[in-house]
Structures are given as C-alpha cells and as structure tokens.
Design an enzyme around this catalytic site. Structure first.
Site, PDB file in Angstrom:
ATOM      1  N   GLU A  87       0.952  -1.206  -0.138  1.00 47.06           N
ATOM      2  CA  GLU A  87       0.070  -0.026  -0.032  1.00 47.06           C
ATOM      3  C   GLU A  87       0.926   1.294  -0.028  1.00 47.06           C
ATOM      4  O   GLU A  87       1.949   1.379   0.641  1.00 47.06           O
ATOM      5  CB  GLU A  87      -0.859  -0.014   1.286  1.00 47.06           C
ATOM      6  CG  GLU A  87      -1.801  -1.131   1.385  1.00 47.06           C
ATOM      7  CD  GLU A  87      -2.350  -0.940   2.855  1.00 47.06           C
ATOM      8  OE1 GLU A  87      -3.370  -1.627   3.059  1.00 47.06           O
ATOM      9  OE2 GLU A  87      -1.997  -0.086   3.636  1.00 47.06           O
ATOM     10  N   CYS A 122       2.923   8.324   1.625  1.00 51.65           N
ATOM     11  CA  CYS A 122       3.601   7.468   2.819  1.00 51.65           C
ATOM     12  C   CYS A 122       3.919   6.019   2.041  1.00 51.65           C
ATOM     13  O   CYS A 122       2.929   5.478   1.461  1.00 51.65           O
ATOM     14  CB  CYS A 122       2.356   7.224   3.596  1.00 51.65           C
ATOM     15  SG  CYS A 122       2.658   5.992   5.095  1.00 51.65           S
ATOM     16  N   CYS A 157       3.514  -5.468  15.957  1.00 51.19           N
ATOM     17  CA  CYS A 157       3.221  -4.804  17.005  1.00 51.19           C
ATOM     18  C   CYS A 157       1.491  -4.993  17.027  1.00 51.19           C
ATOM     19  O   CYS A 157       0.739  -5.615  16.198  1.00 51.19           O
ATOM     20  CB  CYS A 157       3.280  -3.393  16.431  1.00 51.19           C
ATOM     21  SG  CYS A 157       4.973  -2.849  16.289  1.00 51.19           S
ATOM     22  N   GLY A 167       5.644  -2.276   6.931  1.00 54.06           N
ATOM     23  CA  GLY A 167       7.149  -2.723   7.334  1.00 54.06           C
ATOM     24  C   GLY A 167       7.772  -1.575   8.178  1.00 54.06           C
ATOM     25  O   GLY A 167       7.285  -0.379   8.387  1.00 54.06           O
ATOM     26  N   LEU A 185       6.764   5.238  19.375  1.00 57.24           N
ATOM     27  CA  LEU A 185       6.919   4.911  20.898  1.00 57.24           C
ATOM     28  C   LEU A 185       5.833   4.280  21.587  1.00 57.24           C
ATOM     29  O   LEU A 185       5.716   3.095  22.107  1.00 57.24           O
ATOM     30  CB  LEU A 185       7.101   6.105  21.628  1.00 57.24           C
ATOM     31  CG  LEU A 185       7.859   6.049  22.980  1.00 57.24           C
ATOM     32  CD1 LEU A 185       9.315   5.302  22.700  1.00 57.24           C
ATOM     33  CD2 LEU A 185       8.238   7.399  23.706  1.00 57.24           C
ATOM     34  N   ASN A 235      -7.804   4.602  15.457  1.00 54.07           N
ATOM     35  CA  ASN A 235      -8.933   4.569  14.678  1.00 54.07           C
ATOM     36  C   ASN A 235      -9.735   3.590  15.083  1.00 54.07           C
ATOM     37  O   ASN A 235      -9.579   2.230  14.888  1.00 54.07           O
ATOM     38  CB  ASN A 235      -8.586   4.201  13.278  1.00 54.07           C
ATOM     39  CG  ASN A 235      -8.973   5.106  12.314  1.00 54.07           C
ATOM     40  OD1 ASN A 235      -9.999   5.771  12.343  1.00 54.07           O
ATOM     41  ND2 ASN A 235      -8.543   5.037  10.924  1.00 54.07           N
ATOM     42  N   CYS A 266      -2.300   1.929   8.146  1.00 53.06           N
ATOM     43  CA  CYS A 266      -1.431   1.037   7.475  1.00 53.06           C
ATOM     44  C   CYS A 266      -1.950  -0.342   7.583  1.00 53.06           C
ATOM     45  O   CYS A 266      -2.133  -1.034   8.358  1.00 53.06           O
ATOM     46  CB  CYS A 266      -0.071   1.184   8.154  1.00 53.06           C
ATOM     47  SG  CYS A 266       0.784  -0.312   8.308  1.00 53.06           S
TER      48      CYS A 266
HETATM   49  S1  SF4 Z   1       4.413  -1.959  10.168  1.00 56.99           S
HETATM   50 FE1  SF4 Z   1       5.030  -0.657  11.766  1.00 56.99          FE
HETATM   51  S2  SF4 Z   1       3.352  -0.711  13.333  1.00 56.99           S
HETATM   52 FE2  SF4 Z   1       2.955  -2.354  11.964  1.00 56.99          FE
HETATM   53  S3  SF4 Z   1       3.980  -4.323  13.011  1.00 56.99           S
HETATM   54 FE3  SF4 Z   1       5.643  -3.318  11.593  1.00 56.99          FE
HETATM   55  S4  SF4 Z   1       6.661  -1.932  12.796  1.00 56.99           S
HETATM   56 FE4  SF4 Z   1       4.825  -2.482  14.081  1.00 56.99          FE
END
Ligand code: SF4
Length: 355
Positions: free
Chosen positions: A94, A107, A118, A163, A218, A294, A337
């Site tokens: 994307e 982006c 995460c 990523g 963070l 969101n 994302c």
């Molecule tokens: S794209 Fe960013 S927020 Fe999502 S798992 Fe990877 S490091 Fe974490």
C-alpha cells in the site's frame, strides 16, 4: 518485458553511473536517465529522446523499468488517496497520499507485511513475506504521482507504510538517494521522514547515510506496556532506545526526533502516561505526534475519549513539549497502514493506526 531482466530503478544515482561507465557510456547520461525515469515519469527507454538511439535500444533490451502496477486506488472524502500496488511476483503493498493545506505527503511501504507484529497493527497481523526492492520503493512515488490532481505535487515523503524501514535499510538508503537527487525527485532531506519501531543498531547508520528526519513509534512509557504493544521492545527496551537517541549528533533542536504515540483508550492515555513521557524525553530534542487509534470492528483496542485526549495533550503542553494531534485521515477508505491490503487479500485484520 521478461521478469528476469534487472530493474533500472534498483540502481541509485552512483550505481547507475557506474553501470553505464562499465558499458562504455558517459556518466552524464545517468542524469538524463534519472530525469526521464523520475522527473518526467517516462518508463520506456525508447521514448528517452535525448539519448543516442543505440543506448535507448540497449536499455530497452537489457533492463526493466517498472516494478509496480496499480491494482486499486481509493479516494477519501478528505482527499486522501490510498492505493494497493502489485509487484511482479503478485505481492501487494500500500501507499497513501495525504493532501493537507500546502503539503501533499506520500506514505511509502518498505516491506511486504512486517515481522515486528505490533499488537495494534494490521500489517503486523499479516506476517512477513519479504523486503521491497529499491525499485519497488521508488516506483510507489511514480505510481502515486499518477493519482495527483492539477496543481498538486508531492512535497513530503514518510516511510511509515507497511514494514519496518530499518529492517530494509540498504534499499531504503538507495531509494532516498533517488528521492533527493536533483535530476530525479529533487526532494530536500528535511522533507523526508523515516519511521522506526526502535531498531536501535540501525538508527545511527540511517542518519549517517541520509539527511532525513527520524520518527520513532513509541506508544508506551513503560517497558511492560511497550513489550506488549511493540514486541521489538523486548530486544531494545526504552533505556537502550532513548540512550541511543541521546547519543546521536544528528539530533538537535533544529532536527528533533518525532515520537509517534498512538493513543489507545484505557491503555496508554492516562495523565500519568503523559507525565512519564515528559520524563522519558527530558533533554532530548523531541516533538510528539499523538494519534488517537482509529476504532474498527474486530479490534481489541478502542478510541480514547475526547476528554482523555485533551488531558493527555494538556499535560504534554504544560510540560513544554511540542505536541501535535494527528487527525485521522481517510478513515472511510481504510487508510491506516495495512488495512486496505488486508481487505484486498480478503482477510479480516486487526486495524492499525497510521503508525
Ligand atoms: S508495520 Fe510498523 S506498526 Fe506495524 S508491525 Fe511493523 S513496525 Fe509495527
């Protein structure tokens, strides 16, 4: 064109010059090729009319120049555009274009999926497939430029899509070399921001290799909570991350670290969290972007209450922190994302914030 051919866009400007020189072509031709590929957006070498005919034919026979095709573009009522782009092997990524006042921010993604998992992130829930090539990173700019309206131009680039950019640092640095080259995209380094979840050993090499801004995701002020939200914290806990940032000569009041803090209702949005954030960042040139998560069906996280957002921002502001509240953009088109690619694959994913 056969897929086995190498891609010209994998070469950053110095490597392009080297490859041309090795084939007996004058180095200044590299600038002409960069201008065609990136400033003018012409992919077919046969149309690069200021190159000698035999060079045009050689380039067309020996190189690919496209890395991505546009699969889907969705436009939000607020002007945000999000595309699913497809690589030659069928991988989908994307890119999001976000117009805002006098800026148009693009982006970019750097990996297919992400291995860092995460807990609030749609991309993390997809798992990891592979790193993007340099050509696939810069071709996102080319494809997304095709969605611009009259008078619009990309003014800022953020590496905050799918990523962890620092897990793909060599390709990211080569892509930045193309973004800043005056004959290519001609962006100033201060208009480029690379975001990391905190891959400590790669932060210095990034800032030594490119004159860009650093953003750090963070999201938490204690190791216990950050271990749960950003598992990379178990390898590089807060003290190691902040210690490394404090040691970097590249960080200064003129070039602060941008801390991304996704506000998760009832998880990390208490005044005590904001107080701890002030203590953690004391003495480190910093700006904090607060991003209310969101809300999305299926997520175990919920949006923070308005008064919780106000209290959180108030504590930071009274503590002297430069803080911005990032409005949710493109919520009607799954612009966070990983959401749209997850949907395009037919999956049902945990939503992510805009990192
Ligand atoms: S794209 Fe960013 S927020 Fe999502 S798992 Fe990877 S490091 Fe974490």
């Amino acid at each position: 064109m056969p897929q086995a051919l190498p891609n010209l866009k994998d070469l950053d400007p110095p490597r392009l010059r080297e490859r041309l020189a090795a084939g007996g072509v004058a180095p200044y031709r590299a600038d002409q090729i960069l201008a065609w590929l990136y400033a003018r957006g012409v992919d077919d070498p046969r149309e690069m009319t200021d190159l000698a005919l035999d060079l045009r034919e050689r380039l067309a026979a020996e190189w690919r120049t496209r890395a991505l095709e546009t699969a889907v573009v969705r436009r939000s009522a607020d002007g945000t555009r999000k595309a699913v782009l497809r690589a030659a092997d069928g991988a989908q990524i994307e890119s999001v274009l976000i117009p805002d006042d006098d800026r148009v921010t693009l982006c970019l993604s750097t990996q297919v999926g992400c291995p860092l998992a995460c807990s609030f992130c749609a991309t993390g829930a997809m798992g990891f497939t592979r790193n993007l090539t340099t050509a696939e990173i810069v071709d996102q700019v080319c494809r997304m430029r095709e969605t611009l309206g009259p008078g619009e131009r990309i003014t800022n680039v953020v590496f905050m899509g799918m990523g962890e950019p620092l897990l793909n640092l060599p390709a990211v640095l080569r892509a930045i070399g193309v973004l800043v080259h005056p004959r290519a995209f001609a962006l100033a380094g201060r208009r480029i921001t690379v975001s990391t979840a905190g891959l400590v050993p790669k932060i210095r090499p990034l800032l030594e290799g490119a004159p860009v801004n650093l953003a750090v995701s963070l999201h938490a002020t204690t190791d216990a909570l950050r271990d749960a939200l950003v598992p990379l914290n178990r390898r590089f806990p807060l003290a190691a991350l902040l210690g490394e940032l404090r040691s970097l000569e590249a960080i200064s009041p003129r070039r602060p670290v941008f801390f991304e803090y996704t506000l998760l209702g009832g998880v990390n949005d208490a005044p005590a969290d904001a107080e701890r954030l002030l203590v953690l960042l004391r003495g480190l040139p910093s700006k904090v972007n607060v991003i209310p998560v969101n809300p999305h069906p299926g997520s175990s996280f919920r949006a923070p209450a308005m008064d919780a957002i106000d209290r959180f921002l108030g504590v930071l502001a009274r503590g002297g922190m430069t803080v911005t509240l990032r409005r949710s953009r493109g919520a009607d088109i799954d612009a966070a994302c990983g959401q749209l690619a997850a949907r395009a694959e037919g999956g049902s994913r945990t939503p992510s914030p805009n990192r």
